[in-house]
Design a protein around this motif. Structure first.
Motif, short mmCIF file in Angstrom:
data_model
loop_
_atom_site.label_atom_id
_atom_site.label_comp_id
_atom_site.label_asym_id
_atom_site.label_seq_id
_atom_site.Cartn_x
_atom_site.Cartn_y
_atom_site.Cartn_z
N THR A 20 -68.13 2.66 34.98
CA THR A 20 -68.08 4.03 34.50
C THR A 20 -66.76 4.28 33.78
O THR A 20 -65.69 3.95 34.30
N PRO A 21 -66.78 4.83 32.57
CA PRO A 21 -65.51 5.06 31.85
C PRO A 21 -64.65 6.09 32.55
O PRO A 21 -65.15 7.08 33.12
N THR A 73 -57.13 0.02 38.98
CA THR A 73 -58.28 0.82 38.57
C THR A 73 -59.35 0.69 39.64
O THR A 73 -59.63 -0.43 40.10
#
Length: 429
Positions: A7-8, A49
């Motif tokens: 998912t961005p 991230t």
């Protein structure tokens, strides 16, 4: 089989801006996501991230925060706008100010013993990283704030715009004065040598001035300089220097002397990890990144270092006590460093020296190559081996005058007939 992209997520600065716009702290956001505060900080700094379900949940949360921010910006508020205008007419708007901390000789940061190492709440940090931190009363989700009449600029951009007016030399001097006192004391704890600590920090700042564009854009310039200073101080070549072969005078206090000797007995990697985590106050991921190790490896080094310190000094088993004692030992040493202009001039002089040395070496290499090509033979000539004296062979007799005996013998041989058959001569029949 290919894996679909994750998912961005918005950029790290946008993540932090959305959280601050929603009046949420990192602890509150961590409670919503079910992670630690250190993990949220690494997400917002861009070092790590999230993946999998955590990534999707984080993306949905940021999306909802962005929608709320857009709704608040589009919502009309005439009454609040009028009140804001009247307040603005009565009192001028605050102007962001950048405060410069003076840390040179004679400054409060230099004289105060408590401002040696940046401290963090070690107990809370350990409990968060161990996964056993309890939710504080003030960490409960706060009610949604009233919509602001005017959108204020992001707080992190104000110092950048203010610092943009500084020249590179002024920015370097400010960084040097701010970070040098603590870095010199930290390097002293790392090596146990005062002169080496001062030289390591000055050499690190000289390297920073040579690479100033990179250091100025770094998220943690002091951390950049600290890593270079630690690498220089712990270099294996330092042991071969003559002045480092003799020990320096130990601290005057017996307790400080015992703690420093115990710390110096640890391996260099364990000592550096312990100093960064329990002395400087970095988190475990930051400590692992600065020591160029994985997080489990850094944790093992920290546990082994703490165990070794507790075996020799049982009173230092508590991390809070260890942090306080390290700060006391470092603060008891009055360590000085050169002025910022001296460091900058020394860096420039060293850069000019190595540049001229490289040019001279290149010119000498070119000249030597040209001379070799000019004087070298164009064809191969086998070498002539040198003569050697041969022993054991009688010398050759040279001709000379005959003696009287030799003359008499020759005449006798010529006059007397030879004994033997007569010579046969052929006859014709």
């Amino acid at each position: 089989m290919t894996r679909s992209p994750g998912t961005p997520l918005p950029p790290p600065k946008a993540r932090r801006r959305l959280r601050e716009a929603a009046a949420l702290t990192q602890t509150q956001l961590a409670d919503r996501m079910g992670v630690t505060r250190a993990t949220v900080r690494t997400w917002e700094s861009g070092r790590t991230t999230p993946r999998g379900r955590k990534r999707e949940a984080y993306a949905e949360l940021l999306k909802s925060l962005a929608e709320d921010e857009a709704a608040r910006a589009a919502e009309p508020a005439p009454e609040q706008g009028a009140a804001a205008e009247s307040a603005a007419g009565a009192q001028p708007a605050p102007v962001p100010v950048v405060v410069a901390v003076r840390t040179g000789p004679g400054s409060p940061a230099e004289d105060a013993d408590s401002l040696v190492l940046p401290a963090k709440p070690l107990a809370a940090r350990d409990s968060r990283e161990a996964g056993t931190a309890a939710a504080a009363p003030e960490a409960a989700p706060a009610p949604a704030p009233e919509p602001a009449p005017e959108k204020e600029p992001a707080p992190e951009r104000e110092p950048e715009s203010a610092l943009a007016a500084l020249t590179p030399a002024q920015a370097f001097d400010a960084l040097y004065e701010f970070g040098t006192p603590a870095l010199v004391r930290q390097t002293f704890l790392l090596t146990g040598r005062r002169e080496l600590a001062r030289e390591s920090v000055e050499r690190a700042f000289q390297t920073a001035w040579e690479n100033w564009p990179e250091v100025a854009r770094d998220r943690d310039p002091v951390g950049w300089v600290r890593a270079v200073a630690y690498e220089y101080a712990l270099s294996p070549w330092q042991r071969f220097r003559p002045r480092n072969r003799h020990p320096e005078p130990p601290p005057a206090d017996p307790g400080d002397r015992t703690l420093l000797n115990t710390l110096l007995r640890l391996p260099a990697r364990h000592r550096r990890t312990l100093l960064l985590y329990d002395g400087v106050g970095l988190d475990l991921p930051e400590t692992a990144a600065e020591t160029e190790a994985s997080t489990p490896t850094a944790a093992n080094r920290l546990l082994n270092a703490r165990r070794a310190m507790a075996d020799r000094l049982p009173e230092l088993a508590d991390p809070e006590v260890l942090h306080r004692r390290l700060a006391e030992v470092a603060s008891n040493e009055r360590l000085r460093a050169a002025k910022p202009p001296t460091v900058r001039v020394g860096s420039e002089r060293r850069a000019r020296f190595w540049t001229r040395a490289a040019i001279a070496f290149t010119a000498a290499l070119i000249g030597t190559t040209a001379l070799t090509l000019r004087t070298a033979p164009t064809q191969y000539e086998p070498p002539v081996s040198p003569g050697e004296t041969v022993r054991g062979v009688p010398p050759k007799v040279a001709p000379g005058a005959l003696s009287d005996e030799e003359l008499e013998l020759r005449q006798k041989l010529r006059d007397a007939l030879q004994a033997g058959p007569e010579r046969l001569t052929p006859r014709l029949e």
